[in-house]
Design an enzyme around this catalytic site. Structure first.
Site, short mmCIF file in Angstrom:
data_model
loop_
_atom_site.label_atom_id
_atom_site.label_comp_id
_atom_site.label_asym_id
_atom_site.label_seq_id
_atom_site.Cartn_x
_atom_site.Cartn_y
_atom_site.Cartn_z
N TYR A 67 -38.62 85.70 -48.42
CA TYR A 67 -38.36 86.51 -47.37
C TYR A 67 -38.78 86.00 -46.00
CZ TYR A 67 -37.13 89.84 -50.95
OH TYR A 67 -36.68 90.34 -52.25
N HIS B 100 -23.51 97.59 -67.15
CA HIS B 100 -24.05 97.66 -65.79
C HIS B 100 -23.23 96.57 -64.89
CE1 HIS B 100 -27.09 98.84 -63.01
NE2 HIS B 100 -27.07 97.56 -62.46
N ALA B 101 -22.93 97.41 -63.80
CA ALA B 101 -21.88 96.77 -63.07
C ALA B 101 -22.49 95.53 -62.42
CB ALA B 101 -21.57 97.82 -61.82
N HIS C 29 -19.58 98.75 -53.61
CA HIS C 29 -20.73 97.76 -53.58
C HIS C 29 -20.49 96.69 -54.26
CE1 HIS C 29 -25.24 97.25 -54.37
NE2 HIS C 29 -24.68 96.44 -55.37
N GLU C 30 -19.94 96.69 -55.38
CA GLU C 30 -19.76 95.28 -55.99
C GLU C 30 -18.67 94.44 -55.18
OE1 GLU C 30 -21.65 94.49 -58.16
OE2 GLU C 30 -22.35 96.18 -58.89
N HIS D 64 -20.62 92.29 -52.77
CA HIS D 64 -21.06 90.98 -53.07
C HIS D 64 -19.96 89.98 -53.18
CE1 HIS D 64 -24.69 92.66 -54.24
NE2 HIS D 64 -24.27 93.35 -55.25
N GLU E 57 -27.14 92.94 -51.43
CA GLU E 57 -26.89 94.55 -51.87
C GLU E 57 -26.46 95.67 -50.80
OE1 GLU E 57 -26.88 94.80 -55.05
OE2 GLU E 57 -27.92 93.17 -55.68
N HIS F 26 -32.45 96.66 -64.88
CA HIS F 26 -33.07 95.47 -64.46
C HIS F 26 -34.46 94.89 -64.82
CE1 HIS F 26 -30.26 97.58 -62.03
NE2 HIS F 26 -30.10 96.56 -61.09
N ARG G 151 -34.89 94.36 -53.70
CA ARG G 151 -33.59 94.10 -52.84
C ARG G 151 -32.81 95.47 -52.55
NH1 ARG G 151 -30.65 90.34 -57.10
NH2 ARG G 151 -32.49 89.05 -56.69
N TYR G 152 -33.03 96.38 -53.69
CA TYR G 152 -32.33 97.46 -53.45
C TYR G 152 -33.04 98.56 -52.61
CZ TYR G 152 -30.04 95.86 -57.44
OH TYR G 152 -28.91 95.03 -58.46
O1 X8Z Z 1 -27.59 97.50 -60.05
C1 X8Z Z 1 -27.08 97.77 -58.92
C2 X8Z Z 1 -25.65 97.40 -58.83
C3 X8Z Z 1 -25.36 96.28 -59.43
S1 X8Z Z 1 -25.61 94.96 -58.47
C4 X8Z Z 1 -24.68 98.49 -59.44
N1 X8Z Z 1 -27.49 98.98 -58.21
C5 X8Z Z 1 -28.92 99.62 -58.48
C6 X8Z Z 1 -29.08 100.16 -59.80
O2 X8Z Z 1 -27.95 100.53 -60.20
O3 X8Z Z 1 -30.05 100.54 -60.24
C7 X8Z Z 1 -26.94 99.38 -57.23
C8 X8Z Z 1 -27.83 100.69 -56.68
C9 X8Z Z 1 -29.19 100.29 -57.31
ZN ZN Z 2 -25.53 95.04 -56.21
#
Ligand code: X8Z
Ligand code: ZN
Length: 603
Positions: free
Chosen positions: A211, A342-343, A372-373, A376, A400, A502, A511-512
């Site tokens: 960072y 998971h997206a 969101h996707e 990216h 993100e 994650h 990052r989120y």
């Molecule tokens: O993991 C994600 C995205 C993928 S880049 C769907 N997010 C975090 C989660 O789901 O925990 C977006 C919001 C937070």
């Molecule tokens: Zn994301």
């Protein structure tokens, strides 16, 4: 294999002999030649490794696990070798800022480094692939029947039966998380050995080195931001607890203390918007619409939802998605095989082969996730003309934040424009508190969760959370930051952290947290650029080409400049801060304080 040979050949050509190399510091020209070769090799490798990973994520079998782990271990070894070399080239006199930046990016590029010990990279990649695939194949139960990850997520959003919610929560955490515990501990110890070899205190310190500041400064920055937004979170927590108590009674949700984690409409209690019906203010509560219901009523299917997302970006002046996006993306869950639901967003050729991978459901959550996707994907496409090391966001929080920032423009007026909402149904100003509360249930509720995931991991990596305390430390952090408790007692045979994608997916999470505040900074700036003068939360920059051009200018920078430069280019500010978020929610905060008067808040 090929890569190791070419690196050795390059070193031999650049440096007359190993003995000579040890005595004489490398030159700036040699550093640049090294970077050029490293970037080319990593670019080439990513083309095949990315495909192996894509196939694995969209068709999990023992065979695709093996292929993905194989290419992953080649990448790990290649990157570790380059990172070790990069550290040496740092000593070259007269390096330009640009060269130093690229060497630093190379040194921190891996999420999970392995030591150079024989077999370590292979073991690390076998573990990480196994953990990720185990998550993808995970099942919970509902009314005694097995239920997959994307279905259980959706059920947690709509089910209001506390016994069923508890069953889903417990079965998911027990079945998915607990079995991962041993593998995860092994992975931590290998990655830490790798991070130390690269000169970092531990893997967490390596993550915090990305960072443009020291790892200590970064940890302090996240705490500073949290303190800015914490009073708002505490009001929201207090108000939500009252409403849950009114709905479920003292035996399910007491009036004081922490909130039961399974009652908040989300498996991880990370976003609470799904229980808006429970917390909606009397009278002003009915917004007159719910995005999921509107999508259903208009007969939207997942493809049409993605087209709507694309339409927003097109309105800003971004080129349409390529045909290959539609041919190659996984937009719905295949019915006959295991996948990672998971997206995520991908760029398979570092150019225009952009794709999303989702198991889309026709509901409000997934409508936002699509935006969101796609954020990216548009970012990836915008920075494609840089060298490999700059093919990334200004920092990972920027990556993100883009799509979420765009999705903040999904206002009632915007929904009318795209034909989803009847103009007569646009909620008037008397519904502003309801609209803000609906938004806060997702955006504000997320903040402590966004922070604590990596508080836990940083502690695991630096050893302050030993394996014997994985569960206790997780539960403690959830209680301390979010003010929530599991619906049943947990012990060290469990591993609740592993039940969140994650952790087995090894995706850093700070990052989120950053994105949650950054998206409001971007939004505030875009609305200012658009000349918006109404209440901030009613602003939509849909169709504004000037905002689009300015956004594109920031996206095109990729990782080529320190993130404060990118932030300044779009917002005029060089600081990441919670101020824009608290400004957006200021009227709600005042209202919440009134609602909570006389209550003993906190937990
Ligand atoms: O993991 C994600 C995205 C993928 S880049 C769907 N997010 C975090 C989660 O789901 O925990 C977006 C919001 C937070
Ligand atoms: Zn994301």
């Amino acid at each position: 294999m090929k890569i190791a040979v070419s690196l050795a050949a390059l070193a031999a050509a650049l440096l007359p002999s190993p003995a000579f190399a040890q005595q004489v510091a490398p030159t700036a020209a040699q550093a640049e030649a090294f970077l050029g070769e490293a970037e080319r090799a990593m670019f080439d490798h990513s083309l095949i490794a990315g495909r192996a990973e894509w196939i694995n994520a969209t068709y999990i079998t023992d065979d695709t696990d093996a292929v993905s782990a194989y290419f992953g271990s080649i990448r790990t070894k290649m990157n570790v070798d380059y990172a070790l070399d990069a550290a040496k080239f740092m000593a070259a006199p007269g390096l330009s800022e640009e060269t130093k930046r690229r060497l630093t990016l190379l040194r921190t590029a891996l999420t999970l480094p392995a030591p150079t010990t024989q077999g370590a990279a292979e073991e690390l990649n076998a573990l990480s692939t196994r953990l990720q695939s185990a998550y993808g194949k995970g099942r919970g139960t509902l009314r005694g029947q097995p239920i997959n990850g994307s279905d259980i997520e959706a059920e947690m959003g709509t089910d209001r039966n506390p016994e069923e919610l508890k069953e889903m929560w417990v079965s998911w955490h027990d079945n998915v998380g607990a079995p991962m515990r041993g593998d995860y501990a092994k992975l931590v110890s290998i990655a830490n050995a790798g991070a130390k070899e690269l000169g970092f205190a531990d893997t967490g310190a390596m993550w915090r080195s990305k960072y443009d500041m020291t790892p200590q400064q970064f940890a302090a920055l996240t705490d500073k931001i949290w303190n800015e937004v914490k009073p708002l979170y505490e009001e929201l927590h207090c108000y939500t607890r009252t409403k849950l108590n009114e709905k479920y009674g003292d035996s399910v949700q007491p009036k004081t203390g922490p909130i039961r984690a399974d009652l908040l409409g989300n498996m991880w209690a990370q976003e609470w918007g799904n229980i808006y019906d429970i917390v909606a203010p009397q009278g002003a509560g009915d917004l007159g619409y719910d995005i999921g219901d509107l999508l259903q009523a208009k007969g939207y299917d997942p493809i049409r939802m993605v087209k709507a997302g694309e339409g927003f970006y097109s309105s800003l002046g971004f080129a349409p998605l390529p045909q290959s996006f539609w041919d190659r993306s996984q937009i719905v869950k295949p019915r006959d095989r295991e996948v990672i639901c998971h997206a995520s967003a991908w760029n398979l050729d570092n150019k225009n082969d952009i794709r999303i991978k989702m198991c889309t459901k026709v509901n409000g959550d997934d409508f936002v996730t699509i935006h969101h996707e796609l954020g990216h994907n548009y970012y990836q496409r915008a920075y494609q003309n840089h060298g490999y090391l700059y093919l990334d966001g200004a920092n990972d929080g920027f990556h993100e934040a883009i799509g979420d920032f765009v999705a903040l423009s999904i206002t009632p007026d915007y929904l009318v424009k795209i034909g989803l909402l009847d103009p007569a149904k646009v909620p008037g100003p008397e519904k502003d508190i309801g609209l803000l509360l609906r938004q806060a249930m997702d955006k504000v509720a997320f903040l402590p969760f966004g922070l604590l995931i990596d508080k836990w991991r940083w502690g695991v990596f630096d050893g302050s959370i030993p394996e014997s305390r994985y569960e206790q430390a997780w539960t403690d952090l959830r209680r301390q930051y979010q003010g929530i408790v599991p619906p049943v007692a947990r012990d060290e045979t469990k591993f609740d952290a592993g039940a969140k994608y994650h952790i087995p997916g090894n995706t850093p999470y700070a990052r989120y947290f950053l994105a949650r505040v950054l998206q409001f900074q971007f939004y505030e700036a875009a609305c200012r650029q658009a000349g918006w003068t109404g209440p901030l939360h009613r602003c939509s920059f849909y169709g504004n080409k000037a905002v689009g051009a300015k956004l594109d200018a920031m996206l095109e920078m990729g990782a080529s400049k320190p993130w404060p430069d990118a932030l300044q280019a779009f917002t005029g500010s060089r600081e990441m801060s919670g101020r824009a978020l608290t400004a957006y929610f200021a009227p709600l905060q005042k209202w919440l304080e009134q609602q909570n008067k006389g209550k003993s808040c906190g937990w």
